[in-house]
Design an enzyme around this catalytic site. Structure first.
Site: not given
Length: 600
Positions: A136, A250, A252, A270, A273, A304, A368, A403
């Site tokens: 990730f 955040q 995204h 979304l 990721e 991100r 997000h 995050r």
């Protein structure tokens, strides 16, 4: 807190009906992974609780955390450990994280993953039977455990099944509108039954807020419109608790850009990721793999905030699509690989007429996750208000200024277990205390307010006001911000707050407009707090980017706290951030970093 009382109707003149009174040792508000895991910990130690949620049990924002959950198991990279996980989290949070919060979560996660595995979560496996782990963004090692690309849904299913096996009671379609608190201690909550509109007074020895964050304040967001509207943080602030880091939201990088032929509900949803974690690449409208300009080492798997700003820069420079996006492409992978590793994404786009194995999808940044929330003690989960706790995205501290992907689900199960265990050790088996008269008076005033709200006959539509508020936040507190725009945003929020006093409902409390009117109050509170905190932070750090202060300021390694003053005005203060433990500091000093080229 903004509580909407129509000016056309005096709340004291409106009769509210008979209310239902419910007594329970522990009231858990929120039915996602955080609330469920808290209730499970309580039940395992013999403490009764009641979980209440605005939707069905198992229908929560948790299901949108699709890509995975972090734990330093070392299944594929044996050198990984909890301290490196903590270091990655702090580095991604730009050193604003609460070190105790980070270390509490990262230490706990291997055990929490093994527990979920034992309870039936069908994690992907390596050929030798270990729990598989994927890359990730901004992770030093493969640390993200997953169930295809439906990890949040699978974990929530497991927790709900576990809760049901323990016979934990749950009430669906209940909207909490106010906590019963005198600023010193929590006593319960006032709520409205969304099925028939009747009023409920919950009397409890302990209250746990697990009601999500506030990302739905922005016009492009990955949540459904009726979730993540700021309920938890606003309720806590009104009760006397503090909020922390609310300026950090955040965005995204990869939210869906809806095709005109699709339902508009897809806009902003979304694209996990995991697509980039499995090798997906980003291209601008000119066919350039543009992340080479911004992050040649980590490419699409940089943090991100870095990727989201890179996309926005491409769009602003005229290299984006006509709809203000870019392209995400994983078609270089075999169809069988995509179907195995990304089944939900594959099936979603197939249903919309797009073949991930053959063509790219259009994406753009979407709000997000909110790193900020209720300020708590991470050893216990307790707020500054006695017997009031918070868990999950309702809280702040773990994530700092940005995050780390895969940490949202981790936070829910790690802290949920801690809060449940702590409450169980402090709870004294006895009848719940009767409500003091001054607290029951608070409940009565709230019932009067809700009755007046339901009877309001003004000319403002709450749904339309919410749409305006979302557009306002996107414009004034979006990916890029500046001082004058933030000030204008606060002025606009104040104007919306005044207009909200002239809403018109005059309908059933079980109708959606009544729910929207309550949500609007929560959202106005958080909007003002976000704009105020963002104006206060005169630097750029993580997800907070100020065009008038584009650099990180070392003197701003401080958290911004939000409290309510007299007249419910937002008050802002700051405090310094603590230092990590020696072991985590060593991991930070080592400077571990993802080798992206493993994916090429």
């Amino acid at each position: 807190m903004t509580t909407i009382t129509p000016v056309e109707t005096d709340a004291s003149d409106v009769e509210h009906g008979e209310y239902e009174e419910v007594t329970v040792p522990v009231l858990v508000i929120g039915a996602g992974a955080a609330g469920a895991r808290t209730a499970i910990a309580l039940a395992e130690q013999g403490i009764d609780s009641l979980v209440v949620g605005k939707r069905d049990f198992g229908d929560a924002h948790t299901v949108w955390a699709a890509g995975g959950i972090n734990a330093a198991l070392g299944s594929l990279d044996p050198d990984d450990d909890w301290a490196i996980h903590a270091a990655d989290t702090i580095d991604e949070g730009h050193y604003l994280n609460d070190p105790t919060a980070v270390e509490t979560v990262t230490r706990a996660m291997p055990d929490r993953i093994r527990e979920l595995d034992e309870w039936g979560t069908e994690f992907a496996r390596t050929p030798d039977g270990k729990i598989d782990q994927r890359y990730f963004g901004a992770q030093s090692f493969r640390r993200t455990c997953f169930v295809g690309d439906r990890t949040g849904e699978a974990i929530l299913d497991t927790l709900v099944e576990r809760a049901q096996s323990l016979e934990i009671p749950y009430r669906e379609n209940v909207m909490v509108t106010k906590l019963l608190s005198d600023g010193e201690r929590a006593y319960g909550a006032v709520a409205s039954d969304m099925d028939d509109g009747h009023e409920i007074l919950f009397r409890a020895s302990h209250v746990v807020l697990a009601a999500g964050g506030f990302s739905a304040l922005w016009s492009r967001h990955s949540s459904r419109d009726d979730e993540n509207t700021g309920d938890g943080p606003a309720l806590a602030l009104d009760a006397g608790a503090s909020l922390l880091d609310v300026e950090f939201v955040q965005f995204h990088p990869t939210g869906m850009v809806a095709d005109p032929e699709w339902d508009d509900d897809w806009n902003g949803r979304l694209v996990t990721e995991a697509v980039r974690g499995e090798g997906g690449r980003l291209y601008n409208a000119e066919g350039e793999r543009f992340m080479e300009r911004y992050s040649p080492d980590q490419m699409e798997l940089d943090a991100r905030d870095v990727v989201a700003r890179a996309i926005q820069t491409e769009v602003d420079a005229g290299r984006g699509t006509a709809d203000g996006g870019v392209y995400l492409d994983i078609s270089h992978r075999d169809r069988s690989f995509i179907r195995e590793r990304l089944p939900n994404m594959y099936e979603r786009f197939q249903s919309l007429g797009v073949d991930l194995a053959e063509e790219p999808v259009e994406v753009a940044p979407t709000a997000h996750y909110t790193m900020g929330g209720v300020d708590i003690d991470f050893a216990t989960g307790e707020t500054a208000v006695d017997r009031l706790y918070a868990v999950g995205e309702t809280t702040a501290g773990v994530h700092g200024a940005n995050r780390l992907g895969g940490n949202s689900l981790a936070e829910t199960v790690a802290l949920g277990a801690i809060v449940g265990d702590h409450v169980a050790t402090t709870y004294e088996p006895r009848e719940v205390d009767p409500l003091p008269e001054h607290v029951r008076a608070i409940a009565e005033r709230e019932f009067d307010r809700l009755a007046a709200l339901a009877a309001a006959d003004g000319d403002e539509d709450p749904d339309a006001l919410i749409a305006e508020l979302r557009a306002l936040l996107w414009e004034h507190a979006g990916i890029r911000r500046d001082g004058p725009s933030l000030a204008d945003g606060r002025t606009a929020v104040a104007a919306l707050r005044e207009r909200a006093r002239h809403i018109g409902l005059a309908g059933d409390r079980s109708d959606r407009p009544f729910e929207y009117a309550v949500d609007l109050g929560f959202m106005l509170t958080l909007a003002d707090a976000v704009l105020g905190a963002a104006a206060r932070r005169t630097e750029s750090r993580g997800a907070h980017y100020r065009t008038d202060y584009p650099d990180v300021d070392p003197d701003w390694r401080r958290n911004v706290l939000v409290t309510l003053g007299d007249g419910d005005e937002v008050r802002l203060s700051t405090r310094t951030v603590g230092a990590p433990s020696e072991r985590v500091q060593r991991a930070l000093d080592e400077g571990y970093e993802l080798d992206y080229h493993h994916l090429e």
